[in-house]
Design a protein around this motif. Structure first.
Motif, short mmCIF file in Angstrom:
data_model
loop_
_atom_site.label_atom_id
_atom_site.label_comp_id
_atom_site.label_asym_id
_atom_site.label_seq_id
_atom_site.Cartn_x
_atom_site.Cartn_y
_atom_site.Cartn_z
N LYS A 1 45.55 -7.37 -36.02
CA LYS A 1 44.12 -7.65 -35.80
C LYS A 1 43.49 -6.51 -35.01
O LYS A 1 43.96 -6.14 -33.92
CB LYS A 1 43.92 -8.98 -35.08
CG LYS A 1 42.43 -9.38 -35.02
CD LYS A 1 42.24 -10.75 -34.41
CE LYS A 1 42.70 -11.85 -35.34
NZ LYS A 1 41.81 -11.98 -36.52
N ALA A 2 42.43 -5.96 -35.56
CA ALA A 2 41.71 -4.85 -34.92
C ALA A 2 40.29 -5.26 -34.60
O ALA A 2 39.71 -6.14 -35.26
CB ALA A 2 41.72 -3.62 -35.83
N ALA A 3 39.71 -4.62 -33.60
CA ALA A 3 38.33 -4.92 -33.20
C ALA A 3 37.59 -3.63 -32.91
O ALA A 3 38.18 -2.64 -32.45
CB ALA A 3 38.32 -5.82 -31.96
N ALA A 4 36.29 -3.64 -33.20
CA ALA A 4 35.40 -2.54 -32.82
C ALA A 4 34.23 -3.15 -32.08
O ALA A 4 33.58 -4.08 -32.59
CB ALA A 4 34.92 -1.77 -34.05
N ALA A 5 33.95 -2.65 -30.87
CA ALA A 5 32.94 -3.28 -30.02
C ALA A 5 32.08 -2.22 -29.35
O ALA A 5 32.52 -1.09 -29.11
CB ALA A 5 33.60 -4.15 -28.96
N ALA A 6 30.84 -2.60 -29.00
CA ALA A 6 29.94 -1.71 -28.28
C ALA A 6 29.28 -2.51 -27.16
O ALA A 6 28.35 -3.29 -27.41
CB ALA A 6 28.88 -1.12 -29.21
N PRO A 7 29.75 -2.36 -25.93
CA PRO A 7 29.11 -3.07 -24.82
C PRO A 7 27.69 -2.56 -24.61
O PRO A 7 27.38 -1.40 -24.92
CB PRO A 7 30.00 -2.72 -23.62
CG PRO A 7 30.66 -1.44 -24.01
CD PRO A 7 30.86 -1.51 -25.49
N LYS A 8 26.81 -3.42 -24.09
CA LYS A 8 25.44 -2.99 -23.80
C LYS A 8 25.47 -2.20 -22.49
O LYS A 8 25.64 -2.78 -21.40
CB LYS A 8 24.50 -4.17 -23.69
CG LYS A 8 23.05 -3.74 -23.48
CD LYS A 8 22.07 -4.89 -23.55
CE LYS A 8 20.65 -4.39 -23.37
NZ LYS A 8 19.65 -5.48 -23.49
N ILE A 9 25.31 -0.90 -22.60
CA ILE A 9 25.52 -0.03 -21.44
C ILE A 9 24.21 0.29 -20.72
O ILE A 9 23.11 -0.04 -21.19
CB ILE A 9 26.18 1.29 -21.88
CG1 ILE A 9 25.22 2.08 -22.77
CG2 ILE A 9 27.51 1.05 -22.57
CD1 ILE A 9 25.52 3.55 -22.85
N ARG A 10 24.36 0.93 -19.57
CA ARG A 10 23.26 1.60 -18.89
C ARG A 10 23.59 3.09 -18.85
O ARG A 10 24.71 3.46 -18.48
CB ARG A 10 23.09 1.08 -17.47
CG ARG A 10 22.53 -0.33 -17.36
CD ARG A 10 22.46 -0.72 -15.88
NE ARG A 10 21.97 -2.07 -15.70
CZ ARG A 10 21.95 -2.70 -14.52
NH1 ARG A 10 22.43 -2.08 -13.44
NH2 ARG A 10 21.49 -3.93 -14.44
N VAL A 11 22.64 3.92 -19.20
CA VAL A 11 22.89 5.36 -19.22
C VAL A 11 23.17 5.86 -17.81
O VAL A 11 22.41 5.57 -16.87
CB VAL A 11 21.70 6.12 -19.84
CG1 VAL A 11 21.95 7.63 -19.82
CG2 VAL A 11 21.46 5.64 -21.25
N ALA A 12 24.28 6.57 -17.66
CA ALA A 12 24.69 7.20 -16.40
C ALA A 12 25.05 6.19 -15.32
O ALA A 12 24.92 6.48 -14.12
CB ALA A 12 23.60 8.16 -15.89
N ASP A 13 25.53 5.01 -15.71
CA ASP A 13 25.95 3.99 -14.73
C ASP A 13 27.36 3.50 -15.07
O ASP A 13 27.56 2.40 -15.60
CB ASP A 13 24.96 2.82 -14.76
CG ASP A 13 25.16 1.87 -13.58
OD1 ASP A 13 26.22 1.95 -12.92
OD2 ASP A 13 24.28 1.00 -13.35
N PRO A 14 28.39 4.31 -14.78
CA PRO A 14 29.76 3.95 -15.16
C PRO A 14 30.26 2.64 -14.56
O PRO A 14 31.03 1.93 -15.20
CB PRO A 14 30.58 5.14 -14.65
CG PRO A 14 29.63 6.29 -14.66
CD PRO A 14 28.32 5.68 -14.24
#
Length: 640
Positions: A7-20
């Protein structure tokens, strides 16, 4: 991981630019959703710890330090989890900044893969910030670990045979010589891509075709995760267009602009089978690659991907029509060449009113049209005997007449009776001799009529019958050219239906006949009818053809064993056939497939039309006396 599924997954968290720090928290949330679905391979977007759109902030020491702290938080979160996870971040090495993918598992960094092709055209200015990574592997100290760094890293699973993961980043797959090519040659069966591909009109279509084609060309699975919501929209918009592809097919695709996480199961064993059978897939020396071992907890992967019930028949109606036309053209042109070569004058076809002989007659009419020959040189022979019903007899006659063929009737009852008397066969004993005696008499009639008219006997039997050995040896098994030899039964039905659907206004009678043929039960009509109706239905005897065609495809095209075929069939036909019914007919299929190879070993010529064929001169080189015991071991373990 059972049966080679991962089982594989591809995800994109909702980020903030320049806020690691924030992004690390969102990444951990995304990982939790993947863990809940038991994903064993997780891919996140390019530079997701910082955001892809930081621009000159990438050159700031503070952002790079925060990025490493964010990676440390992600590492802590992965402790106790065996999923192999790829996270994107900027990383300084030897005074240069690299765009890298960190492969992490259970609190450890297994390797760092740098982006090798740095775009500096159009809207991309990455050369301003990042150096191009090398394929050569070196080492770098990160968060207290000494970690392999380079493009030639292969992550090899110790306990799932064939699972080897390679990594590339975004632009790498768009170039002439992508890193994935070398990685696949070195043994990678799965390629992951951490990407930040912005949206422009039509780009999604090209991107999808690129990923699908790459997975087909490299005979691999391909997991693509792309940046989404949260990236800067100063000049660009990112949609989170994730894809999971396998050998040319897209198994899962994210809805754009929704930051959706997608899942599917990669079939590692299928990829390995494809590479074994493709002689042009040539592995290269892997000395330049560094293999990093990892272990996954063994468990039975719950399947969410679908498996079509009719793998030989496209589900899309437009594609189905296109495919039907193409197949009919292949069949007709194959026969056309045979007439040009032999100089034969006529075609002799036994017409029964069934699907197979109907398709053969339609194909022959096409071939004669291509040759500019009169259809009156097609001799359609009906040979009624003990099992012939009025319905099939009338349909055979009407079909021949509407197509402009010459209809000839040869009643074989008396000839068969004389033959049975000669060999001492009891007319009341309806055994295999009773049935096959009729089939062989019909073949003899056809062969002799062909000799009389300088013709060729056109075979009508289909590939499903040949797989099961459901043909009388030296009877309907034999012809001078078998136009249906590459067409499975499920596809025969759709080809005849296509011909009915495309009949012109002047062909209403032909359309009516074809529709009635489609509505008639499949039968060899070798046993006497009951109350004027067909008494011998093939699928009652050998099983449903839709199941057998499914088994045939999975066995020959995919190389699967009985246990895996059974599992896939139970999922594909859930609610249609019980598990017990599927198991029963799978056992029948395997038994007959091995026992009847001798019939396939001496098949007449005929055209291949799809990716599966049983011709001994092409796709299936199999000993006629091969044992099935290795397969029987798995069959014996199926539930009764």
């Amino acid at each position: 991981m059972k049966d080679g599924f991962l089982k594989a997954a591809a995800a994109a968290p909702k980020i903030r630019v320049a806020d690691p720090a924030w992004n690390a928290l969102e990444i951990c949330k995304a990982l939790d959703s993947c863990y809940a679905q038991r994903a064993k391979l997780i891919v996140l977007p390019e530079l997701c710890l910082t955001g892809y759109t930081c621009q000159d902030l990438f050159l700031q020491e503070r952002l790079l330090e925060e990025s490493l702290e964010g990676l440390q938080a992600v590492l802590e979160h992965t402790k106790g989890h065996d999923a192999l996870t790829f996270v994107g971040l900027p990383l300084e090495k030897d005074g240069k900044l690299y765009n890298v993918a960190a492969a992490v598992q259970d609190g450890r960094i297994l390797g760092l893969v740098p982006k090798q092709n740095i775009p500096n055209y159009g809207e991309f200015y990455e050369v301003r910030h990042f150096a191009a990574g090398s394929r050569e592997v070196s080492e770098v100290d990160v968060l207290g670990q000494t970690v392999p760094f380079g493009g030639n890293l292969l992550f090899s699973c110790r306990n799932l045979k064939g699972l080897v993961v390679g990594c590339e980043l975004c632009e790498d797959v768009w170039v002439m010589d992508p890193p994935s090519t070398a990685l696949a040659k070195a043994g990678a069966t799965v390629i992951v891509n951490l990407s930040a591909s912005n949206e422009t009109v039509g780009k999604d279509t090209y991107r999808k075709s690129l990923i699908a084609a790459t997975s087909a060309r490299l005979l691999c699975s391909y997991v693509y995760a792309s940046a989404g919501d949260g990236e800067s929209t100063q000049d660009l918009v990112f949609s989170g267009h994730h894809m999971i592809a396998e050998n040319g097919s897209v198994l899962a695709e994210a809805a754009r602009f929704e930051n959706e996480t997608i899942f599917s199961e990669l079939d590692v064993h299928k990829i390995c089978h494809e590479r074994r059978r493709m002689s042009t897939f040539v592995p290269e020396n892997t000395e330049h690659c560094v293999r990093i071992g990892f272990t996954l907890e063994k468990e039975e992967t719950r399947l969410t991907r679908t498996f079509v019930q009719t793998p030989f028949v496209p589900s899309d109606e437009a594609l189905k029509k296109e495919r039907c036309e193409q197949i009919l053209s292949i069949q007709a042109h194959g026969l056309k060449k045979r007439y040009e070569h032999t100089g034969a004058q006529t075609a002799v076809i036994g017409v029964s009113g069934g699907l197979d002989s109907t398709l053969a007659l339609l194909v022959t009419a096409r071939a004669f049209d291509l040759l500019g020959k009169s259809r009156s040189d097609i001799i359609a022979v009906t040979m009624p005997c003990f099992g012939t019903t009025n319905r099939t007899y009338e349909n055979a006659c009407r079909l021949a007449q509407t197509l402009g063929a010459k209809l000839v009737e040869v009643n074989i009852r008396e000839a068969v009776q004389v033959h049975f008397r000669d060999i001492g066969q009891d007319m009341e004993k309806h055994d295999v001799t009773y049935e096959n005696g009729q089939a062989r008499e019909r073949t003899q009639v056809l062969m002799d009529l062909a000799n009389q008219s300088n013709g060729l006997v056109i075979g009508t039997g289909d590939m499903s019958e040949l797989a099961l050995g459901w043909a009388t040896y030296n009877g309907d098994h034999m012809s001078m050219y078998g136009v249906n030899v590459g067409v499975p039964k499920t596809l025969v039905r759709h080809l005849v239906a296509y011909c009915a659907d495309t009949c012109s206004e002047n062909e209403k009678v032909l359309c009516e006949v074809l529709l009635d043929v489609l509505d008639t039960p499949v039968s060899p009509e070798l046993l006497p009818p009951e109350d004027g109706k067909i008494s011998q239905k093939t699928e009652d005897l050998v099983g449903p053809y839709e199941l057998h065609d499914f088994f045939l495809y999975q066995l020959l095209r995919c190389g699967f064993g009985p246990a895996k075929i059974y599992r896939l069939a139970c999922r594909a036909f859930e609610g249609i056939y019980s598990k017990e019914t599927i198991g029963k007919w799978l056992k029948t299929f395997c038994r007959r497939f091995f026992a009847q190879q001798f019939k396939r070993s001496c098949l007449p010529d005929g055209p291949k039309v799809g990716s599966v064929a049983v011709s001994p001169r092409g796709d299936l080189r199999m000993p006629s006396d091969a044992s099935r015991m290795a397969w029987q071991k798995e069959l014996d373990q199926l539930p009764e």
